[in-house]
Write a protein that holds these residues in place. Structure first.
Motif, PDB file in Angstrom:
ATOM      1  N   LEU A 245       0.811  -1.227   0.000  1.00 26.24           N
ATOM      2  CA  LEU A 245       0.000   0.000   0.000  1.00 26.24           C
ATOM      3  C   LEU A 245       0.839   1.269   0.000  1.00 26.24           C
ATOM      4  CD1 LEU A 245      -2.697  -0.996   2.664  1.00 26.24           C
ATOM      5  CD2 LEU A 245      -2.983  -0.925   0.178  1.00 26.24           C
ATOM      6  N   ILE A 246       2.140   1.133   0.265  1.00 22.84           N
ATOM      7  CA  ILE A 246       2.995   2.318   0.457  1.00 22.84           C
ATOM      8  C   ILE A 246       2.975   3.233  -0.766  1.00 22.84           C
ATOM      9  CG2 ILE A 246       5.374   3.102   0.746  1.00 22.84           C
ATOM     10  CD1 ILE A 246       5.855   0.671   2.535  1.00 22.84           C
ATOM     11  N   ASP A 247       3.266   2.681  -1.938  1.00 26.60           N
ATOM     12  CA  ASP A 247       3.367   3.511  -3.150  1.00 26.60           C
ATOM     13  C   ASP A 247       2.042   4.194  -3.470  1.00 26.60           C
ATOM     14  OD1 ASP A 247       5.986   2.800  -3.352  1.00 26.60           O
ATOM     15  OD2 ASP A 247       5.659   1.249  -4.880  1.00 26.60           O
ATOM     16  N   GLU A 248       0.939   3.451  -3.330  1.00 28.90           N
ATOM     17  CA  GLU A 248      -0.381   4.028  -3.641  1.00 28.90           C
ATOM     18  C   GLU A 248      -0.709   5.204  -2.723  1.00 28.90           C
ATOM     19  OE1 GLU A 248      -5.103   2.765  -3.325  1.00 28.90           O
ATOM     20  OE2 GLU A 248      -3.552   1.223  -3.200  1.00 28.90           O
ATOM     21  N   LEU A 249      -0.449   5.025  -1.418  1.00 29.45           N
ATOM     22  CA  LEU A 249      -0.763   6.085  -0.455  1.00 29.45           C
ATOM     23  C   LEU A 249       0.141   7.302  -0.658  1.00 29.45           C
ATOM     24  CD1 LEU A 249      -1.302   3.973   2.785  1.00 29.45           C
ATOM     25  CD2 LEU A 249      -3.048   5.065   1.377  1.00 29.45           C
ATOM     26  N   GLU A 250       1.425   7.049  -0.868  1.00 30.76           N
ATOM     27  CA  GLU A 250       2.369   8.155  -1.107  1.00 30.76           C
ATOM     28  C   GLU A 250       1.949   8.960  -2.334  1.00 30.76           C
ATOM     29  OE1 GLU A 250       4.870   9.308   0.551  1.00 30.76           O
ATOM     30  OE2 GLU A 250       5.312   7.782   2.052  1.00 30.76           O
ATOM     31  N   ALA A 251       1.566   8.245  -3.395  1.00 30.22           N
ATOM     32  CA  ALA A 251       1.174   8.918  -4.641  1.00 30.22           C
ATOM     33  C   ALA A 251      -0.085   9.755  -4.429  1.00 30.22           C
ATOM     34  CB  ALA A 251       0.950   7.889  -5.744  1.00 30.22           C
ATOM     35  N   ARG A 252      -1.053   9.214  -3.680  1.00 28.97           N
ATOM     36  CA  ARG A 252      -2.311   9.951  -3.462  1.00 28.97           C
ATOM     37  C   ARG A 252      -2.081  11.195  -2.594  1.00 28.97           C
ATOM     38  NH1 ARG A 252      -7.777   7.428  -0.649  1.00 28.97           N
ATOM     39  NH2 ARG A 252      -8.972   9.386  -0.582  1.00 28.97           N
ATOM     40  N   PHE A 253      -1.260  11.029  -1.557  1.00 25.21           N
ATOM     41  CA  PHE A 253      -0.957  12.176  -0.690  1.00 25.21           C
ATOM     42  C   PHE A 253      -0.246  13.274  -1.481  1.00 25.21           C
ATOM     43  CE2 PHE A 253       1.789  14.478   2.308  1.00 25.21           C
ATOM     44  CZ  PHE A 253       0.867  14.846   3.281  1.00 25.21           C
ATOM     45  N   GLN A 254       0.765  12.897  -2.247  1.00 26.46           N
ATOM     46  CA  GLN A 254       1.531  13.887  -3.006  1.00 26.46           C
ATOM     47  C   GLN A 254       0.676  14.531  -4.090  1.00 26.46           C
ATOM     48  OE1 GLN A 254       4.616  14.857  -2.086  1.00 26.46           O
ATOM     49  NE2 GLN A 254       4.271  16.509  -3.565  1.00 26.46           N
ATOM     50  N   ALA A 255      -0.213  13.760  -4.693  1.00 25.74           N
ATOM     51  CA  ALA A 255      -1.095  14.321  -5.726  1.00 25.74           C
ATOM     52  C   ALA A 255      -2.001  15.398  -5.133  1.00 25.74           C
ATOM     53  CB  ALA A 255      -1.934  13.214  -6.360  1.00 25.74           C
ATOM     54  N   ALA A 256      -2.520  15.157  -3.911  1.00 22.63           N
ATOM     55  CA  ALA A 256      -3.379  16.161  -3.262  1.00 22.63           C
ATOM     56  C   ALA A 256      -2.588  17.418  -2.940  1.00 22.63           C
ATOM     57  CB  ALA A 256      -3.992  15.562  -1.990  1.00 22.63           C
ATOM     58  N   VAL A 257      -1.343  17.233  -2.456  1.00 23.93           N
ATOM     59  CA  VAL A 257      -0.483  18.390  -2.173  1.00 23.93           C
ATOM     60  C   VAL A 257      -0.201  19.170  -3.456  1.00 23.93           C
ATOM     61  CG1 VAL A 257       1.824  19.095  -1.415  1.00 23.93           C
ATOM     62  CG2 VAL A 257       0.572  17.346  -0.132  1.00 23.93           C
ATOM     63  N   ASP A 258       0.131  18.446  -4.526  1.00 22.24           N
ATOM     64  CA  ASP A 258       0.434  19.092  -5.810  1.00 22.24           C
ATOM     65  C   ASP A 258      -0.778  19.858  -6.347  1.00 22.24           C
ATOM     66  OD1 ASP A 258       2.957  18.051  -5.654  1.00 22.24           O
ATOM     67  OD2 ASP A 258       2.581  16.387  -7.045  1.00 22.24           O
ATOM     68  N   THR A 259      -1.980  19.287  -6.163  1.00 25.63           N
ATOM     69  CA  THR A 259      -3.202  19.958  -6.621  1.00 25.63           C
ATOM     70  C   THR A 259      -3.385  21.288  -5.900  1.00 25.63           C
ATOM     71  OG1 THR A 259      -4.298  17.879  -7.158  1.00 25.63           O
ATOM     72  CG2 THR A 259      -5.715  19.783  -6.761  1.00 25.63           C
ATOM     73  N   PHE A 260      -3.194  21.284  -4.577  1.00 25.10           N
ATOM     74  CA  PHE A 260      -3.336  22.538  -3.803  1.00 25.10           C
ATOM     75  C   PHE A 260      -2.380  23.602  -4.315  1.00 25.10           C
ATOM     76  CE2 PHE A 260      -1.631  25.265  -0.470  1.00 25.10           C
ATOM     77  CZ  PHE A 260      -2.776  25.890  -0.033  1.00 25.10           C
ATOM     78  N   PHE A 261      -1.100  23.242  -4.466  1.00 22.73           N
ATOM     79  CA  PHE A 261      -0.114  24.248  -4.855  1.00 22.73           C
ATOM     80  C   PHE A 261      -0.274  24.660  -6.318  1.00 22.73           C
ATOM     81  CE2 PHE A 261       2.079  22.688  -1.006  1.00 22.73           C
ATOM     82  CZ  PHE A 261       2.285  23.915  -0.382  1.00 22.73           C
ATOM     83  N   ALA A 262      -0.806  23.772  -7.141  1.00 20.89           N
ATOM     84  CA  ALA A 262      -1.103  24.163  -8.526  1.00 20.89           C
ATOM     85  C   ALA A 262      -2.217  25.206  -8.552  1.00 20.89           C
ATOM     86  CB  ALA A 262      -1.502  22.935  -9.344  1.00 20.89           C
ATOM     87  N   HIS A 263      -3.269  24.989  -7.741  1.00 20.16           N
ATOM     88  CA  HIS A 263      -4.354  25.969  -7.655  1.00 20.16           C
ATOM     89  C   HIS A 263      -3.845  27.292  -7.087  1.00 20.16           C
ATOM     90  CE1 HIS A 263      -7.726  22.691  -7.573  1.00 20.16           C
ATOM     91  NE2 HIS A 263      -7.112  22.791  -8.730  1.00 20.16           N
ATOM     92  N   LYS A 264      -2.979  27.203  -6.073  1.00 27.81           N
ATOM     93  CA  LYS A 264      -2.420  28.426  -5.481  1.00 27.81           C
ATOM     94  C   LYS A 264      -1.609  29.198  -6.512  1.00 27.81           C
ATOM     95  CE  LYS A 264       0.669  30.028  -1.804  1.00 27.81           C
ATOM     96  NZ  LYS A 264       1.548  29.625  -0.663  1.00 27.81           N
TER      97      LYS A 264
END
Length: 434
Positions: A165-184
């Protein structure tokens, strides 16, 4: 001696001598194996290897005690496995099978704890991901950035989950962070573009104003500049305060320059008109209107009010008066008219409160009017204080200029009302004294 005999009995239970070799009996799925050589004597060698088992057992029991007392049991798993492996190779005589069983039980307990912790860590990490994903639509970028910083720290501090589950969770967490900063980033870019558009619009109005500031087409230019002022007020957007103030100062300077020239032009035209019509004495005509207005208080109120309105209409038709005398004669006129209207309002108030003939002596009636005027003044001052408080709360932004001017005008109007009522009180007191 008793300890020696016990060790010897234990050694013989789990081992034996064959030739000059010391052997450990078969245990678990393992065959018998050589653990050492006979040195001094067979019994001494057996006791020696029984003592070595005691050392190994102490290691195992110390580890099991630490596991029992620790909250982080998972950190001891590798040590337990290492000791468990040594059961098959450690050179000693003793109950290795019992130690192997205890280590196996400890290993299984640790794995159960690890499994529970990983389930807990999984729930924590999913919660952290959901918190980051919830920031996707925020526009409070500073608070959102601080929140993500805290969530990242929480993510780092959270223990491991199952490997698959490590890779899937890491990818989802980072994707959410990237989405926030892209919107910012997108928002800040749009904000910068909007600021640039607002700045360019202000500069455009400044350039147009400066191009008109020396125009001699006074009437047409006045209309154009007023239109530019209106357009300035209607610009939708804001700039940093210093930048906005600098632009406003430059814009206002161009307008002030033109309207100062317009003032000089008007004064010049007025002087020409007065020179051309020497018999037109505007000041004398206005002084005559002042004198008539001041005499209105001696007439019946209905006549006084009607005539005051006629005098105000006549005043507007009289031409201008130059210099300080213009303000002085206007103050005298408006004060006289205000007294008529205030006194009329007072009489209406008295009649409304006491229909029919007024009771009491003339002195009582006068005192009653003075008290009413004092109540009116008290109310006026309360209204004035509210206006002044609202004025004090206004910030210096350009969008508040019209509202600020309106408040200042209302405050001056209440000051005039209070002054007029005080003059009426003094007039009534003089009537009492006479």
């Amino acid at each position: 001696m008793e300890q020696h005999d016990h060790l010897l009995a234990e050694a013989r239970r789990y081992g034996y001598i064959e030739g000059d070799q010391v052997w450990l009996r078969p245990l678990l799925d393992l065959p018998a194996r050589q653990v050492g050589q006979v040195k001094e004597s067979a019994d001494a060698s057996l006791v020696y290897f029984a003592q070595r088992f005691g050392l190994f057992r102490t290691k195992v029991e110390d580890l099991l005690q630490k596991i029992e007392e620790s909250e982080n049991k998972g950190s001891f798993l590798m040590k337990a496995l290492h000791l468990k492996e040594q059961v098959a190779s450690y050179d000693a005589l003793g109950d290795f099978e019992g130690l192997h069983r205890r280590l196996t039980e400890a290993e299984e307990g640790i794995k159960v704890t690890i499994g529970r912790n990983r389930e807990k860590n999984l729930a924590t990490k999913i919660s952290l991901i959901q918190e980051v994903e919830a920031l996707a639509d925020t526009i409070d970028w500073q608070a959102g950035s601080e929140k993500i910083k805290d969530l990242r720290q929480g993510w780092i501090k959270t223990g491991p989950v199952e490997k698959h589950l490590i890779d899937e969770l890491e990818a989802r967490f980072q994707a959410a962070v990237d989405t926030f900063f892209a919107h910012k980033k997108e928002f800040l870019a749009e904000k910068k573009a909007m600021t640039n558009r607002v700045y360019d619009r202000y500069k455009e109005l400044i350039h147009k104003s400066e191009a008109l500031q020396n125009s001699n087409e006074f009437e047409e230019t006045t209309r154009k500049l007023k239109q530019l002022q209106q357009e300035w007020k209607e610009i939708d957007g804001s700039l940093p305060r210093k930048q906005a103030n600098d632009l406003w100062t430059r814009f206002r300077a161009a307008h002030n320059h033109f309207f100062e020239r317009l003032k000089v032009h008007i004064e010049s035209k007025r002087a020409e008109q007065q020179t051309a019509s020497p018999g037109e004495d505007n000041l004398s005509r206005k002084r005559a209107l002042v004198a008539e207005a001041q005499a209105l208080l001696k007439r019946p109120m209905s006549e006084a009010v009607s005539r005051a309105k006629e005098l105000q209409a006549a005043w507007k038709k009289v031409g201008p008066v130059r210099g300080e005398e213009s303000d002085r004669v206007w103050e005298q006129f408006i004060l006289a008219c205000d007294k008529v209207f205030e006194l009329s309002a007072l009489e209406h108030y008295i009649r409304k409160r006491q229909p029919g003939a007024e009771p009491g002596t003339p002195q009582d009636q006068t005192n009653q009017r003075i008290l009413a005027l004092r109540d009116f003044i008290k109310h006026d001052r309360q209204e004035q204080e509210v206006l002044e408080e609202n004025l004090g709360k206004l910030n210096d932004s350009l969008g508040n200029d019209a509202f600020r001017t309106m408040l200042q005008g209302k405050i001056r109007a209440f000051e005039r009302k209070i002054r007029t009522k005080n003059d009426l009180i003094e007039m009534l007191r003089q009537r009492l004294a006479s």
